[in-house]
Design a protein around this motif. Structure first.
Motif, PDB file in Angstrom:
ATOM      1  N   LEU A   1      -1.480  -1.293   0.586  1.00 26.39           N
ATOM      2  CA  LEU A   1      -0.179  -1.019   0.619  1.00 26.39           C
ATOM      3  C   LEU A   1       0.992  -1.214  -0.792  1.00 26.39           C
TER       4      LEU A   1
ATOM      5  N   GLN B   1       5.624   0.068  -0.096  1.00 28.19           N
ATOM      6  CA  GLN B   1       5.321   0.738   1.391  1.00 28.19           C
ATOM      7  C   GLN B   1       5.336  -0.154   2.484  1.00 28.19           C
ATOM      8  N   GLU B   2       4.834  -1.433   1.776  1.00 33.42           N
ATOM      9  CA  GLU B   2       4.403  -2.593   2.777  1.00 33.42           C
ATOM     10  C   GLU B   2       5.677  -2.893   3.753  1.00 33.42           C
TER      11      GLU B   2
ATOM     12  N   LEU C   1      -0.486   3.271   9.032  1.00 29.76           N
ATOM     13  CA  LEU C   1      -1.617   2.728   8.319  1.00 29.76           C
ATOM     14  C   LEU C   1      -2.415   3.550   9.283  1.00 29.76           C
ATOM     15  N   ASP C   2      -3.698   3.751   7.917  1.00 24.82           N
ATOM     16  CA  ASP C   2      -4.608   4.649   8.169  1.00 24.82           C
ATOM     17  C   ASP C   2      -5.992   4.444   9.549  1.00 24.82           C
TER      18      ASP C   2
ATOM     19  N   TYR D   1      -2.533   2.839   3.249  1.00 25.47           N
ATOM     20  CA  TYR D   1      -1.484   4.326   3.748  1.00 25.47           C
ATOM     21  C   TYR D   1      -2.156   5.378   4.143  1.00 25.47           C
TER      22      TYR D   1
ATOM     23  N   GLU E   1       4.012   7.887   6.302  1.00 21.91           N
ATOM     24  CA  GLU E   1       5.482   7.298   6.683  1.00 21.91           C
ATOM     25  C   GLU E   1       5.527   6.543   8.218  1.00 21.91           C
TER      26      GLU E   1
END
Length: 369
Positions: free
Chosen positions: A145, A149-150, A165-166, A182, A185
């Protein structure tokens, strides 16, 4: 005339006050306290030996005729170990298929409850805060990320399956940064994703500045007389122990974090949050514990929400550690129950909850009716 009227008024006042005194007694300055609700004392097996008291089916007025059908059901469904505790005492303990009481068995994802409890102790001791970014403890760059984002992913997100997370990556167990991508959210979507859970080991290690396994052993395992060990298997960190060790941990949670008179976790706020709905996306999930009695639930491997209770035939206040191949740790506070089932998959190799849960509770209800 005025004198007579005055006397009449005085006489009426005296009579009224007299009647009031008779019908409205003065309040008792030392009222009797309301009785406390009855509580059942829990039994805790001693640490360091195999002594464990039992209680008979006759004492509990349970249906002894249902024991053999229950054991047949368990054996037919690939069970290795099975224990029922009532108020800490053993009601039933049985081993199947050549498995023994001294053998260790993997907990699979039922061990997530061990990690959740360990995280609670770490935050109680001031080493971490649930609302802190997980990068505070793992360092930045633990994922693919962006830095922005992290830092939005908190420790609590890892505990509640809401990191964003994906989960569609080819290996959802992979904790390499290349696998941590990512998708949503944080806090916007719930999905049972093992990689973010596994990273809690690194989060706790970074927070307490001690290896996660050693910290767990010191703070939980050794204090309640468990045995067992964490074993790294690929990306997974699996826990192996005897069925009785799983029962000890269940008893610790039945007593809300205290082992007999020894507090293991004293933070009531964390314990309650751990064992109640942790977010609005899946009401049947706490901090890595599964919860019964809610209006809907989500399950591993699915993006859908299903109406109804997680285990319809189980008590509403049941909380559970549920692992692949039907590893089960049930805790039922209203009934003083801890139930352990270890073995191979009954009829499905799915993660977490399976149809076997409700089938087992049908058998248990017949036993306890």
């Amino acid at each position: 005339m005025k004198t007579k009227s005055l006397l009449l008024i005085l006489w009426t006042t005296v009579v009224f006050m007299s009647c009031s005194t008779e019908t409205e007694p003065a309040p008792n300055p030392n009222p009797e306290p309301e009785p406390e609700p009855e509580t059942q004392n829990l039994y805790f097996p001693p640490i360091g030996n195999d002594t464990w008291e039992s209680v008979s089916l006759e004492t509990l007025a349970w249906n002894a005729d249902q024991v053999d059908p229950l054991y047949t059901f368990l054996e037919d469904n690939n069970t290795d170990a099975f224990i029922i505790l009532k108020d800490g005492k053993i009601v039933l303990e049985q081993y199947f298929n050549g498995f023994s009481a001294s053998q260790n068995h993997t907990w699979n994802s039922a061990a997530k409850t061990l990690t959740s409890f360990t995280a609670g102790i770490a935050q109680e001791e001031g080493f971490l805060a649930l609302d802190d970014a997980s990068s505070d403890y793992m360092g930045s760059g633990w994922s693919s990320l962006t830095p922005e984002q992290e830092v939005m992913i908190t420790v609590k997100n890892h505990l509640t399956m809401t990191t964003g997370l994906d989960y569609t990556v080819s290996n959802s167990f992979c904790t390499d940064k290349e696998c941590l991508l990512y998708k949503n959210e944080p806090n916007s979507y719930w999905y049972y994703h093992n990689a973010p859970y596994t990273l809690l080991d690194a989060i706790i290690t970074g927070a307490v500045q001690q290896d996660f396994k050693d910290y767990f052993n010191t703070k939980i395992r050794d204090k309640i007389g468990m045995q067992g060990t964490w074993v790294k298997t690929g990306y997974l960190n699996l826990y192996f122990s005897t069925a009785r060790s799983m029962a000890r941990f269940g008893l610790l949670n039945l007593n809300e974090g205290t082992w007999e008179d020894a507090p293991i976790m004293t933070d009531r706020t964390y314990f309650n949050a751990m064992t109640t709905t942790s977010q609005e996306l899946n009401s049947s999930y706490g901090y890595l514990w599964w919860l019964n009695g809610k209006n809907s639930f989500r399950i591993p491997g699915s993006e859908d929400s299903f109406p109804g209770k997680l285990i319809p035939d189980a008590p509403d206040d049941l909380v559970a550690g549920l692992g692949a191949n039907d590893q089960k740790l049930y805790v039922v506070p209203s009934m003083g129950l801890v139930i352990v089932r270890m073995g191979d998959a009954a009829n499905s190799s799915e993660l977490g909850p399976t149809t076997f849960d409700n089938q087992l509770w049908t058998q248990l209800n017949a036993l306890m009716e």
